[in-house]
Design an enzyme around this catalytic site. Structure first.
Site, PDB file in Angstrom:
ATOM      1  N   GLU A 176       3.172   2.472  -9.794  1.00 49.03           N
ATOM      2  CA  GLU A 176       4.502   1.822  -9.742  1.00 49.03           C
ATOM      3  C   GLU A 176       5.600   2.708 -10.325  1.00 49.03           C
ATOM      4  O   GLU A 176       6.521   2.209 -10.976  1.00 49.03           O
ATOM      5  CB  GLU A 176       4.472   0.477 -10.491  1.00 49.03           C
ATOM      6  CG  GLU A 176       3.509  -0.539  -9.899  1.00 49.03           C
ATOM      7  CD  GLU A 176       4.070  -1.236  -8.675  1.00 49.03           C
ATOM      8  OE1 GLU A 176       5.118  -1.887  -8.776  1.00 49.03           O
ATOM      9  OE2 GLU A 176       3.463  -1.104  -7.600  1.00 49.03           O
ATOM     10  N   GLY A 198       7.102   5.119  -8.332  1.00 47.03           N
ATOM     11  CA  GLY A 198       7.998   5.476  -7.240  1.00 47.03           C
ATOM     12  C   GLY A 198       7.457   6.559  -6.323  1.00 47.03           C
ATOM     13  O   GLY A 198       8.217   7.182  -5.582  1.00 47.03           O
ATOM     14  N   LYS A 199       6.128   6.767  -6.337  1.00 49.92           N
ATOM     15  CA  LYS A 199       5.558   7.802  -5.471  1.00 49.92           C
ATOM     16  C   LYS A 199       5.892   7.557  -4.010  1.00 49.92           C
ATOM     17  O   LYS A 199       6.230   8.488  -3.272  1.00 49.92           O
ATOM     18  CB  LYS A 199       4.020   7.843  -5.592  1.00 49.92           C
ATOM     19  CG  LYS A 199       3.493   8.298  -6.924  1.00 49.92           C
ATOM     20  CD  LYS A 199       1.978   8.453  -6.901  1.00 49.92           C
ATOM     21  CE  LYS A 199       1.247   7.194  -6.547  1.00 49.92           C
ATOM     22  NZ  LYS A 199       1.372   6.140  -7.581  1.00 49.92           N
ATOM     23  N   THR A 200       5.778   6.287  -3.602  1.00 49.81           N
ATOM     24  CA  THR A 200       6.005   5.972  -2.189  1.00 49.81           C
ATOM     25  C   THR A 200       7.466   6.224  -1.803  1.00 49.81           C
ATOM     26  O   THR A 200       7.745   6.779  -0.722  1.00 49.81           O
ATOM     27  CB  THR A 200       5.624   4.499  -1.920  1.00 49.81           C
ATOM     28  OG1 THR A 200       4.247   4.328  -2.263  1.00 49.81           O
ATOM     29  CG2 THR A 200       5.832   4.124  -0.476  1.00 49.81           C
ATOM     30  N   LYS A 235      -2.161   8.314   3.126  1.00 46.27           N
ATOM     31  CA  LYS A 235      -2.517   7.516   1.954  1.00 46.27           C
ATOM     32  C   LYS A 235      -4.023   7.345   2.030  1.00 46.27           C
ATOM     33  O   LYS A 235      -4.528   6.511   2.794  1.00 46.27           O
ATOM     34  CB  LYS A 235      -1.802   6.153   2.003  1.00 46.27           C
ATOM     35  CG  LYS A 235      -2.082   5.249   0.814  1.00 46.27           C
ATOM     36  CD  LYS A 235      -1.261   5.597  -0.415  1.00 46.27           C
ATOM     37  CE  LYS A 235      -1.587   4.659  -1.574  1.00 46.27           C
ATOM     38  NZ  LYS A 235      -0.753   4.906  -2.758  1.00 46.27           N
ATOM     39  N   GLY A 262      -2.077   5.400  -7.883  1.00 48.36           N
ATOM     40  CA  GLY A 262      -1.871   5.456  -9.326  1.00 48.36           C
ATOM     41  C   GLY A 262      -1.604   6.879  -9.791  1.00 48.36           C
ATOM     42  O   GLY A 262      -0.915   7.639  -9.113  1.00 48.36           O
ATOM     43  N   GLY A 322      11.313   9.123 -10.117  1.00 46.23           N
ATOM     44  CA  GLY A 322      11.107   8.150  -9.048  1.00 46.23           C
ATOM     45  C   GLY A 322      12.186   7.096  -8.942  1.00 46.23           C
ATOM     46  O   GLY A 322      12.456   6.580  -7.866  1.00 46.23           O
ATOM     47  N   ALA A 327      17.573   4.363  -8.540  1.00 48.69           N
ATOM     48  CA  ALA A 327      16.997   3.022  -8.554  1.00 48.69           C
ATOM     49  C   ALA A 327      17.635   2.208  -7.439  1.00 48.69           C
ATOM     50  O   ALA A 327      18.843   2.326  -7.188  1.00 48.69           O
ATOM     51  CB  ALA A 327      17.243   2.362  -9.903  1.00 48.69           C
ATOM     52  N   GLY A 328      16.841   1.426  -6.766  1.00 41.89           N
ATOM     53  CA  GLY A 328      17.355   0.611  -5.676  1.00 41.89           C
ATOM     54  C   GLY A 328      17.270   1.273  -4.320  1.00 41.89           C
ATOM     55  O   GLY A 328      17.520   0.631  -3.294  1.00 41.89           O
TER      56      GLY A 328
END
Ligand SMILES: Nc1ncnc2c1ncn2[C@@H]1O[C@H](COP(=O)(O)OP(=O)(O)OP(=O)(O)O)[C@@H](O)[C@H]1O
Ligand SMILES: [Mg+2]
Length: 229
Positions: free
Chosen positions: A12, A14-16, A35, A111, A169, A200-201
């Site tokens: 969680e 922000g890798k994606t 992935k 992760g 991220g 962010a966002g």
């Protein structure tokens, strides 16, 4: 750099979203996102690779090797599901096959770096070693990131892996003191350059806006036009 492995200091982080930004900034290239193990989703739900394609554009081929429904480390999730785990050589072979048909292959881990993919303790680092691929580390912006980033890059160096750089991220619109100082201190902690910061966002932007802005978040090394420093 044809294959780039994308890890993070944890889950969680922000890798994606960072993977999507790199893919969007490389819109002139044939891009694949792999992935290897998608956990925490039922069949049919859009996974991280699909999210990258949604945000980045139709030039992205999205591939998943396995899906395990429980939101756990891939090795644990595979064991509990009674399914075969994803092995490092399978990740490497899939990425290398994609690299024959694409200009850039982005491999997003699950992760952080040392999360286990199987019962033998294999990690994304083992796959990166097999591919001799550099690794990009996605890191948080704020307090604590210097330690977790240094731990991750030290683990990369210990394994003979090249750290391509660090990307934040999720950079707050109004960064606190730690987040502002970390822009200077992250490259020192990492021993590798800071190659971007995604605001962010960003993940909630309309795909057209995301694509229009992605290059401004990333350094030229990642296909962007963000000034160094
Ligand atoms: N820059 C950003 N803008 C908007 N949302 C973000 C951003 N970075 C992360 N998020 C959100 O935070 C959550 C985690 O981000 P993301 O899925 O990219 O993490 P991850 O590091 O890929 O995690 P995983 O280990 O599960 O793959 C998601 O809900 C995502 O939408
Ligand atoms: Mg992800």
């Amino acid at each position: 750099m044809k294959i780039l492995v994308i890890t993070g200091t944890g889950t969680e982080i922000g890798k994606t979203i960072v993977t999507a930004a790199v893919a969007a900034a490389s819109r002139d290239l044939r891009v694949a996102v792999l992935k290897p193990a998608q956990t925490g989703l039922a069949p049919g739900e859009p996974g991280d690779a699909a999210e990258v394609a949604r945000l980045a554009g139709a030039h992205v081929t999205a591939v998943e090797l396995a899906r395990f429904p429980e939101p756990l480390a891939p090795g644990t999730a595979a064991r509990r599901a009674g399914l075969p785990p994803v092995r490092p050589h399978e990740i490497a072979e899939a990425a290398q096959k994609l690299a024959t048909e694409h200009d850039l292959v982005l491999v997003e881990g699950a992760g952080g770096l040392l999360v286990r993919y199987d019962g033998q303790g294999s990690t994304l680092a083992d796959a990166a070693r097999l591919m001799a691929a550099p690794v990009l580390v996605v890191a948080p912006a704020g307090l604590g990131t210097l330690n977790s980033t240094a731990l991750t890059t030290e683990a990369l160096r210990t394994r003979g892996l090249a750290c391509r750089g660090v990307v934040v991220g999720s950079m707050p619109a109004e960064p606190d003191l730690a987040s502002r100082c970390n822009i200077d201190d992250l490259p020192v902690a990492a021993g590798a350059p800071l190659l971007g910061a995604v605001p962010a966002g960003a993940g909630a932007l309309a795909p057209a806006d995301f694509r229009a802005r992605a290059a401004s978040w990333l350094s030229p090394e990642l296909g962007g036009k963000r000034p160094a420093g």
